[in-house]
Design an enzyme around this catalytic site. Structure first.
Site, PDB file in Angstrom:
ATOM      1  N   GLU A   1      11.524 -35.687 -30.324  1.00 23.22           N
ATOM      2  CA  GLU A   1      12.534 -34.986 -29.535  1.00 23.22           C
ATOM      3  C   GLU A   1      12.533 -33.499 -29.847  1.00 23.22           C
ATOM      4  O   GLU A   1      12.835 -32.670 -28.977  1.00 23.22           O
ATOM      5  CB  GLU A   1      13.907 -35.605 -29.801  1.00 23.22           C
ATOM      6  CG  GLU A   1      14.047 -37.019 -29.284  1.00 23.22           C
ATOM      7  CD  GLU A   1      15.218 -37.765 -29.899  1.00 23.22           C
ATOM      8  OE1 GLU A   1      16.007 -38.336 -29.133  1.00 23.22           O
ATOM      9  OE2 GLU A   1      15.329 -37.775 -31.143  1.00 23.22           O
TER      10      GLU A   1
ATOM     11  N   ARG B   1      20.544 -30.022 -29.667  1.00 23.01           N
ATOM     12  CA  ARG B   1      20.508 -31.233 -28.847  1.00 23.01           C
ATOM     13  C   ARG B   1      21.929 -31.613 -28.479  1.00 23.01           C
ATOM     14  O   ARG B   1      22.781 -31.826 -29.351  1.00 23.01           O
ATOM     15  CB  ARG B   1      19.854 -32.381 -29.612  1.00 23.01           C
ATOM     16  CG  ARG B   1      19.871 -33.697 -28.826  1.00 23.01           C
ATOM     17  CD  ARG B   1      19.577 -34.892 -29.718  1.00 23.01           C
ATOM     18  NE  ARG B   1      19.708 -36.141 -28.991  1.00 23.01           N
ATOM     19  CZ  ARG B   1      19.902 -37.328 -29.549  1.00 23.01           C
ATOM     20  NH1 ARG B   1      19.990 -37.422 -30.861  1.00 23.01           N
ATOM     21  NH2 ARG B   1      19.995 -38.412 -28.816  1.00 23.01           N
TER      22      ARG B   1
ATOM     23  N   GLU C   1       9.383 -48.216 -33.112  1.00 22.98           N
ATOM     24  CA  GLU C   1       8.202 -47.750 -33.833  1.00 22.98           C
ATOM     25  C   GLU C   1       7.882 -48.601 -35.062  1.00 22.98           C
ATOM     26  O   GLU C   1       6.714 -48.676 -35.468  1.00 22.98           O
ATOM     27  CB  GLU C   1       8.412 -46.292 -34.280  1.00 22.98           C
ATOM     28  CG  GLU C   1       8.521 -45.295 -33.138  1.00 22.98           C
ATOM     29  CD  GLU C   1       8.978 -43.927 -33.613  1.00 22.98           C
ATOM     30  OE1 GLU C   1       8.726 -43.599 -34.801  1.00 22.98           O
ATOM     31  OE2 GLU C   1       9.604 -43.197 -32.827  1.00 22.98           O
TER      32      GLU C   1
ATOM     33  N   ASP D   1      20.165 -34.494 -23.344  1.00 24.48           N
ATOM     34  CA  ASP D   1      19.548 -35.807 -23.226  1.00 24.48           C
ATOM     35  C   ASP D   1      19.701 -36.387 -21.829  1.00 24.48           C
ATOM     36  O   ASP D   1      19.028 -37.357 -21.482  1.00 24.48           O
ATOM     37  CB  ASP D   1      20.162 -36.768 -24.242  1.00 24.48           C
ATOM     38  CG  ASP D   1      19.326 -36.884 -25.512  1.00 24.48           C
ATOM     39  OD1 ASP D   1      18.097 -36.927 -25.397  1.00 24.48           O
ATOM     40  OD2 ASP D   1      19.895 -36.927 -26.599  1.00 24.48           O
TER      41      ASP D   1
END
Length: 405
Positions: A365, A73, A315, A129
């Site tokens: 992700e 990432r 969340e 991203d």
């Protein structure tokens, strides 16, 4: 992670922000192995995780030859619009972007170097991203600055948290059981870093983060959007250097800066409940700016079919969700208080009569990364039982570390 069934085989995490490193490994049996270790750094974390994949009982891998690729990432990908295999040229371009994402790209590059040293014969794939936001129209990504800055220096809105926004967009389509092309979504990724995005038909039309991850919503230690005149003022009148200003806006601002307690909303909610005025103010600013963004992005979409909360705060904090959704009936969004309090993602927490839905989605992700990697790697390299394996590295949004799955 297995690339066909998207089953996580093992995870590892190293956090060396304190005086010692906290290391955790979870294997195929889901048993957690946690310990304090003496080492620090990305190279040691990578080596330890690879060793555990092979040596912990039961082993996640019987041989490293079962790995098909390593995915990384990368927060700021500049002009890259899709995942790409990392070459020296790609690495150089990511390196050039490190000053635009100083909390993120440097750890990613350190992890990449360590992983390449340990797994030199595997393809290493970068997922970005920023890529999900490459669909922004010019009116959304162009700043009202001298066009020379945009044209010659590449200054534009990029947007971030794209891997999370992409996953939530897909998951919302599944949860609502409606055609993607007709859905208008506002996605709020609320964690240590925060951003909101307007997504229509699976395409991002606007987002709150900009040229760097410092723009947009108030965050744990980042300021988000402020009057640029403040930067000129504190440098000219209070002797701060550009480096000091940058450090303060990235590390000493946001929830931490206002509250003077912490950037962790869990601690601030406790303090606010005990009457701490600056904690109450910090939460008030945080909620106010998120509500403003939701309204603006809804107008951009011409309406809203679903508001989505995701990431650590989104969340897990029913209190923050309740404050944000207060009086959003004007947008056709009506929160079910009981459903919100009892929520376990993935869930719809809107009332039955609400015109728009309010969803809480556990972001993945890693799944977005694997799906992008699958489009690039040669899947003829098979793992155990004919299932390709991918190792995914994600530098922690808050602390240096490695989280592999």
């Amino acid at each position: 992670m297995e690339t066909t069934q998207h089953r996580v085989v093992a995870t590892g995490h190293a956090d060396w922000a304190g005086t010692s490193t906290q290391y955790q490994y979870i294997g195929p049996d889901q048993n957690k192995h946690a310990e304090r270790v003496s080492w620090k750094g990305h190279a040691e974390a990578v080596r330890r995780f690879i060793t555990d994949l092979l040596k912990q009982k039961p082993p996640a891998l019987t041989d490293l030859s079962h790995l098909a690729a390593v995915g990384h990432r990368v927060v700021h990908g500049g002009d890259y619009t899709t995942a790409i295999q990392i070459t020296p040229d790609v690495r150089s371009r990511i390196e050039q972007l490190r000053t635009l994402a100083p909390l993120h790209n440097p750890p990613s590059l350190e992890t990449l170097a360590a992983a390449e040293a340990e797994l030199p014969n595997l393809p290493h794939i970068a997922t970005f991203d920023t890529a999900f936001h490459s669909t922004l129209p010019p009116k959304a990504y162009t700043y009202p600055i001298p066009m020379k800055w945009t044209r010659d220096w590449g200054i534009r809105r990029f947007g971030f948290h794209g891997l999370s926004h992409a996953y939530c967009s897909n998951q919302a389509t599944n949860m609502l059981d409606r055609p993607r092309d007709e859905l208008r979504l506002v996605i709020c990724h609320l964690g240590h870093g925060c951003s909101a995005a307007a997504v229509q038909g699976g395409r991002c039309l606007d987002t709150t983060m900009g040229f760097t991850p410092l723009d947009g919503l108030m965050m744990a230690t980042r300021s988000g959007s402020i009057d640029p005149g403040i930067l000129e003022y504190v440098q000219n009148n209070h002797g701060l250097s550009a480096e000091q200003v940058g450090h303060s806006l990235n590390h000493d601002s946001g929830l931490l800066g206002v509250s003077e307690i912490s950037g962790d909303l869990r601690q601030l909610e406790e303090a606010a409940n005990d009457g701490h005025e600056l904690a109450q103010l910090a939460i008030g600013i945080y909620v106010h700016r998120i509500r403003q963004a939701i309204g603006a992005l809804t107008v951009t979409l011409g309406g809203i079919d679903a508001l989505i909360f995701t990431a650590g705060v989104g969340e897990n904090s029913s209190g923050i969700r309740r404050l944000i959704c207060s009086d959003l009936e004007c947008l056709g969004l009506e929160l079910d208080t009981e459903a919100n309090t009892a929520c376990q993602p993935d869930a719809d927490i809107a009332t039955k009569s609400s015109r728009g839905r309010i969803l809480v989605i556990a972001t993945r992700e890693d799944l977005t990364m694997v799906r992008e990697i699958q489009a690039i790697i040669d899947l003829s390299s098979q793992g155990p039982g004919g299932v390709p394996q991918v190792t995914v590295s994600k530098s922690n949004d808050k602390l240096p570390g490695i989280s592999n799955s």
